[in-house]
Design an enzyme around this catalytic site. Structure first.
Site, PDB file in Angstrom:
ATOM      1  N   LYS A 173       0.867  -1.188   0.000  1.00  0.00           N
ATOM      2  CA  LYS A 173       0.000   0.000   0.000  1.00  0.00           C
ATOM      3  C   LYS A 173       0.903   1.237   0.000  1.00  0.00           C
ATOM      4  O   LYS A 173       1.530   1.571   0.999  1.00  0.00           O
ATOM      5  CB  LYS A 173      -0.904   0.051   1.235  1.00  0.00           C
ATOM      6  CG  LYS A 173      -1.986   1.132   1.045  1.00  0.00           C
ATOM      7  CD  LYS A 173      -2.376   1.863   2.298  1.00  0.00           C
ATOM      8  CE  LYS A 173      -1.756   3.197   2.523  1.00  0.00           C
ATOM      9  NZ  LYS A 173      -1.949   4.265   1.558  1.00  0.00           N
ATOM     10  N   GLY A 226       7.012   5.408   8.046  1.00  0.00           N
ATOM     11  CA  GLY A 226       6.120   6.564   8.087  1.00  0.00           C
ATOM     12  C   GLY A 226       6.253   7.286   9.412  1.00  0.00           C
ATOM     13  O   GLY A 226       7.286   7.200  10.082  1.00  0.00           O
ATOM     14  N   SER A 227       5.180   7.956   9.788  1.00  0.00           N
ATOM     15  CA  SER A 227       5.237   8.800  10.981  1.00  0.00           C
ATOM     16  C   SER A 227       5.192   7.974  12.257  1.00  0.00           C
ATOM     17  O   SER A 227       4.740   6.826  12.268  1.00  0.00           O
ATOM     18  CB  SER A 227       4.049   9.766  10.963  1.00  0.00           C
ATOM     19  OG  SER A 227       2.860   9.013  11.006  1.00  0.00           O
ATOM     20  N   GLU A 246      10.057   1.910  10.662  1.00  0.00           N
ATOM     21  CA  GLU A 246      11.047   2.962  10.394  1.00  0.00           C
ATOM     22  C   GLU A 246      10.295   4.281  10.482  1.00  0.00           C
ATOM     23  O   GLU A 246       9.534   4.622   9.578  1.00  0.00           O
ATOM     24  CB  GLU A 246      11.646   2.793   8.989  1.00  0.00           C
ATOM     25  CG  GLU A 246      12.336   1.459   8.749  1.00  0.00           C
ATOM     26  CD  GLU A 246      13.631   1.307   9.523  1.00  0.00           C
ATOM     27  OE1 GLU A 246      14.218   2.336   9.935  1.00  0.00           O
ATOM     28  OE2 GLU A 246      14.043   0.162   9.733  1.00  0.00           O
ATOM     29  N   CYS A 280      13.522  11.691   6.448  1.00  0.00           N
ATOM     30  CA  CYS A 280      13.576  11.238   7.841  1.00  0.00           C
ATOM     31  C   CYS A 280      14.944  11.555   8.441  1.00  0.00           C
ATOM     32  O   CYS A 280      15.078  11.701   9.644  1.00  0.00           O
ATOM     33  CB  CYS A 280      13.272   9.755   7.925  1.00  0.00           C
ATOM     34  SG  CYS A 280      14.294   8.779   6.827  1.00  0.00           S
ATOM     35  N   GLU A 378       9.420  16.638  15.179  1.00  0.00           N
ATOM     36  CA  GLU A 378       9.739  16.560  13.748  1.00  0.00           C
ATOM     37  C   GLU A 378       8.839  17.519  12.966  1.00  0.00           C
ATOM     38  O   GLU A 378       7.618  17.421  13.037  1.00  0.00           O
ATOM     39  CB  GLU A 378       9.528  15.126  13.254  1.00  0.00           C
ATOM     40  CG  GLU A 378      10.020  14.921  11.839  1.00  0.00           C
ATOM     41  CD  GLU A 378       9.763  13.513  11.319  1.00  0.00           C
ATOM     42  OE1 GLU A 378       8.631  13.007  11.490  1.00  0.00           O
ATOM     43  OE2 GLU A 378      10.685  12.929  10.710  1.00  0.00           O
TER      44      GLU A 378
HETATM   45  P1  NAP Z   1       2.358   8.620   7.468  1.00  0.00           P
HETATM   46  O1  NAP Z   1       1.316   9.640   7.487  1.00  0.00           O
HETATM   47  O2  NAP Z   1       2.601   7.841   8.698  1.00  0.00           O
HETATM   48  O3  NAP Z   1       2.012   7.646   6.247  1.00  0.00           O
HETATM   49  C1  NAP Z   1       2.829   6.565   5.887  1.00  0.00           C
HETATM   50  C2  NAP Z   1       1.983   5.493   5.237  1.00  0.00           C
HETATM   51  O4  NAP Z   1       1.067   4.981   6.206  1.00  0.00           O
HETATM   52  C3  NAP Z   1       1.124   5.996   4.076  1.00  0.00           C
HETATM   53  O5  NAP Z   1       1.041   4.997   3.101  1.00  0.00           O
HETATM   54  C4  NAP Z   1      -0.228   6.219   4.744  1.00  0.00           C
HETATM   55  O6  NAP Z   1      -1.322   6.161   3.853  1.00  0.00           O
HETATM   56  C5  NAP Z   1      -0.259   5.047   5.694  1.00  0.00           C
HETATM   57  N1  NAP Z   1      -1.194   5.209   6.818  1.00  0.00           N
HETATM   58  C6  NAP Z   1      -1.708   6.344   7.339  1.00  0.00           C
HETATM   59  N2  NAP Z   1      -2.541   6.052   8.369  1.00  0.00           N
HETATM   60  C7  NAP Z   1      -2.551   4.707   8.498  1.00  0.00           C
HETATM   61  C8  NAP Z   1      -3.199   3.792   9.369  1.00  0.00           C
HETATM   62  N3  NAP Z   1      -4.034   4.193  10.339  1.00  0.00           N
HETATM   63  N4  NAP Z   1      -2.958   2.486   9.221  1.00  0.00           N
HETATM   64  C9  NAP Z   1      -2.105   2.049   8.272  1.00  0.00           C
HETATM   65  N5  NAP Z   1      -1.476   2.857   7.394  1.00  0.00           N
HETATM   66  C10 NAP Z   1      -1.686   4.165   7.512  1.00  0.00           C
HETATM   67  O7  NAP Z   1       3.779   9.244   7.044  1.00  0.00           O
HETATM   68  P2  NAP Z   1       4.118  10.165   5.810  1.00  0.00           P
HETATM   69  O8  NAP Z   1       3.594  11.522   6.059  1.00  0.00           O
HETATM   70  O9  NAP Z   1       3.716   9.476   4.552  1.00  0.00           O
HETATM   71  O10 NAP Z   1       5.714  10.167   5.855  1.00  0.00           O
HETATM   72  C11 NAP Z   1       6.464  11.031   6.639  1.00  0.00           C
HETATM   73  C12 NAP Z   1       6.985  10.330   7.881  1.00  0.00           C
HETATM   74  O11 NAP Z   1       7.722   9.171   7.498  1.00  0.00           O
HETATM   75  C13 NAP Z   1       7.960  11.187   8.664  1.00  0.00           C
HETATM   76  O12 NAP Z   1       7.700  11.052  10.026  1.00  0.00           O
HETATM   77  C14 NAP Z   1       9.314  10.597   8.306  1.00  0.00           C
HETATM   78  O13 NAP Z   1      10.319  10.817   9.265  1.00  0.00           O
HETATM   79  C15 NAP Z   1       8.968   9.154   8.190  1.00  0.00           C
HETATM   80  N6  NAP Z   1       9.978   8.431   7.396  1.00  0.00           N
HETATM   81  C16 NAP Z   1      10.802   7.590   8.063  1.00  0.00           C
HETATM   82  C17 NAP Z   1      11.802   6.930   7.357  1.00  0.00           C
HETATM   83  C18 NAP Z   1      12.737   5.982   8.057  1.00  0.00           C
HETATM   84  O14 NAP Z   1      13.353   5.170   7.382  1.00  0.00           O
HETATM   85  N7  NAP Z   1      12.895   6.051   9.362  1.00  0.00           N
HETATM   86  C19 NAP Z   1      11.932   7.136   5.980  1.00  0.00           C
HETATM   87  C20 NAP Z   1      11.064   8.014   5.355  1.00  0.00           C
HETATM   88  C21 NAP Z   1      10.075   8.651   6.072  1.00  0.00           C
HETATM   89  P3  NAP Z   1      -1.939   7.505   3.190  1.00  0.00           P
HETATM   90  O15 NAP Z   1      -0.849   8.086   2.364  1.00  0.00           O
HETATM   91  O16 NAP Z   1      -3.081   6.990   2.419  1.00  0.00           O
HETATM   92  O17 NAP Z   1      -2.319   8.391   4.341  1.00  0.00           O
END
Ligand code: NAP
Length: 491
Positions: A173, A226-227, A246, A280, A378
């Protein structure tokens, strides 16, 4: 505008009655593509299809699976320019970074292709005679992959390549902001020879599609990037599955008084404002020795003000837009918080709606105190906080005084300070005389503390998230031998 369906069993499907959603070009807010909003039923179908396909895929010898991965890398390399432009169009990072995103995907497929001929287990002596002991890797089965938008091709690739070489099938997804990048990657995999049903992609909302994947009883593992908020939801709802998390970061660059300030400046500009701060591993804190703080601040502000914001596809552009309206609002909310906390805003701090996209001016706060929210949380935008310290010990204390632990960097020419930092900084990654950004695929990537749950992606550890270890004992003594119990007979 082209309309895309879900990708299940090697073809595009449009289940009846599904709504659609649109991914936008953040540079001009124009639609890039329309995608199907999948449902729980679609996830169930994808999981069932993946289970069927997984057995045959896992039965293929791992070196042959590796050969298919190598073909994926070859096709990606051939399409690099076209895909890099797509990354920049759908996500907004400048073209050199868009091409870098695709290169990371190529690199990980190449690296993991080699894992097909390794997938090492261990051999170790038995405590008994005529008995052989070893471990071997087995696939988990079917795994769910959930990815963010900031590396729209690299992060899905970082998960797909190890999952596939280990013999798993997947349900992916992708982020709803960048589904077309993921779609093109999946199509390339199948063109390279990944059999239908081994990779299935269900687009749609995190709340519905994502949450159902996380809870799905027939999935053996979840790999989520993700977050932190959603990561905690994954941890609470995935049950006994293997879970890789991650999550976010609040990474710092330390600059000591003996550092090469010109070099440190390049590192801070790249770390804080590259990808508009949406990595990130972005450097959103700069911890500077008191002796050089004023000089460095002046250098940084001068260069930050000269950064050119604009169309990421133009070579003259330094910084592209943020991903969407919410990201602009969030970045600005933190500007307001910083001002209220009495940090000093020295440049930036405003959006640029007249540019037509989601642009935000590179922002520098100084006189920031470590406890302030702008130095703790963040932001994920082009905003950096400068903090002054007395010595390397204080710098490390400030660096560690946060909940996250992903990346870190120190600029110094003093070997004692460098090694003190390497030893004491609480982070999964420490760079010396380089920015917080720059992961290479043959080294493990990941964080500690609230950045995740300790899994590592890429490198030699990258297959651990996607494989089980089976322990094998072969007794060729021809008699019943009892470990622990026969031990006294040996005396
Ligand atoms: P996000 O809002 O957490 O979304 C990540 C993924 O999770 C998306 O595909 C999102 O779908 C999905 N999602 C959202 N709510 C969900 C739920 N309740 N259940 C299951 N899946 C769900 O994060 P983002 O805004 O895309 O990315 C930014 C974050 O990622 C930042 O915090 C960044 O630091 C982190 N990140 C970490 C790394 C690492 O390797 N540590 C690398 C890159 C990014 P939708 O798009 O449909 O909402």
């Amino acid at each position: 505008m082209k309309k895309y369906g879900l990708w299940i069993a090697g073809r595009e499907v449009y289940p009846k009655g599904r709504k659609t959603f649109v991914s936008l070009n953040p540079t001009n807010k124009r639609a890039v593509a329309s995608f199907c909003s999948g449902s729980e039923t679609d996830v169930n179908t994808a999981v069932a299809v993946a289970h069927q396909a997984q057995k045959k895929w896992a039965a293929l010898p791992a070196p042959q699976r590796g050969e298919v991965l190598l073909e994926v890398a070859r096709l990606l390399r051939r399409r690099k320019q076209q895909l890099g432009r797509l990354v920049s169009t759908e996500m907004g990072k400048i073209l050199s970074e868009g091409l870098g995103d695709v290169q990371e995907a190529i690199d990980i497929f190449e690296y993991m292709a080699g894992e097909g001929r390794r997938l090492f287990g261990h051999t170790t002596p038995s405590e008994l005679r005529s008995k052989f002991c070893c471990t071997m890797r087995r696939p988990l089965g079917v795994v769910g992959l959930i990815t963010p938008w900031n590396f729209p091709m690299a992060i899905p690739a970082w998960k797909l390549a190890p999952a596939l070489v280990c013999g798993n099938a997947v349900v992916l997804k992708p982020a709803s902001d960048t589904p077309l990048c993921a779609y093109e990657l999946v199509k390339t995999c199948e063109e390279a020879g990944i059999p239908p049903g081994v990779i299935n992609m269900v687009t749609g909302s995190g709340d519905e599609v994502g949450a159902h994947i996380i809870r799905h009883e027939k999935l053996a593992g979840i790999s989520f990037t993700g977050s932190r908020v959603v990561g905690e939801f994954v941890a609470a709802n995935a049950g006994l599955k293997r879970v890789g998390l991650e999550l976010g970061g609040k990474n710092a660059i330390i600059i000591m008084d003996d550092a090469d300030l010109d070099l440190a400046l390049e590192g801070v500009l790249f770390g804080a404002f590259g990808t508009a701060g949406q990595r990130c591993t972005a450097a959103s804190r700069v911890i500077v020795s008191k002796e050089v703080k004023d000089e460095f601040e002046e250098m940084l502000v001068k260069r930050a003000e000269r950064l050119r914001l604009g169309d990421p596809l133009k070579e003259s552009t330094d910084i592209g837009p943020l991903i969407n309206e919410n990201a602009v609002k969030k970045t600005h909310r933190y500007t307001e918080i910083g001002k209220k906390e009495h940090a000093k805003l020295v440049t930036g701090g405003y959006a640029l709606p007249e540019k037509g996209g989601f642009f935000y001016k590179p922002t520098v706060f100084t006189n920031v105190k470590p406890h302030m929210r702008i130095a703790q949380e963040e932001i994920f935008g082009p905003s950096v906080s400068l903090m002054k310290v007395n010595d390397v010990r204080e710098a490390i204390r400030v660096c560690n005084g946060i909940e996250y632990g992903l990346s870190s960097a120190i600029y110094t020419n003093d070997i004692q300070k460098a090694f003190t930092a390497i030893e004491h900084i609480e982070a999964g990654i420490t760079y010396v005389n380089a920015s917080t950004i720059g992961a290479e695929v043959h080294l493990p990537f990941g964080g500690i503390k609230k950045t995740g749950n300790g899994t590592r992606e890429a490198g030699i550890l990258g297959v651990e998230e996607f494989s089980e270890v089976k322990t094998v004992y072969i007794d060729y003594s021809g008699k019943l031998q009892k470990a622990q119990i026969d031990v006294d007979k040996r005396k």
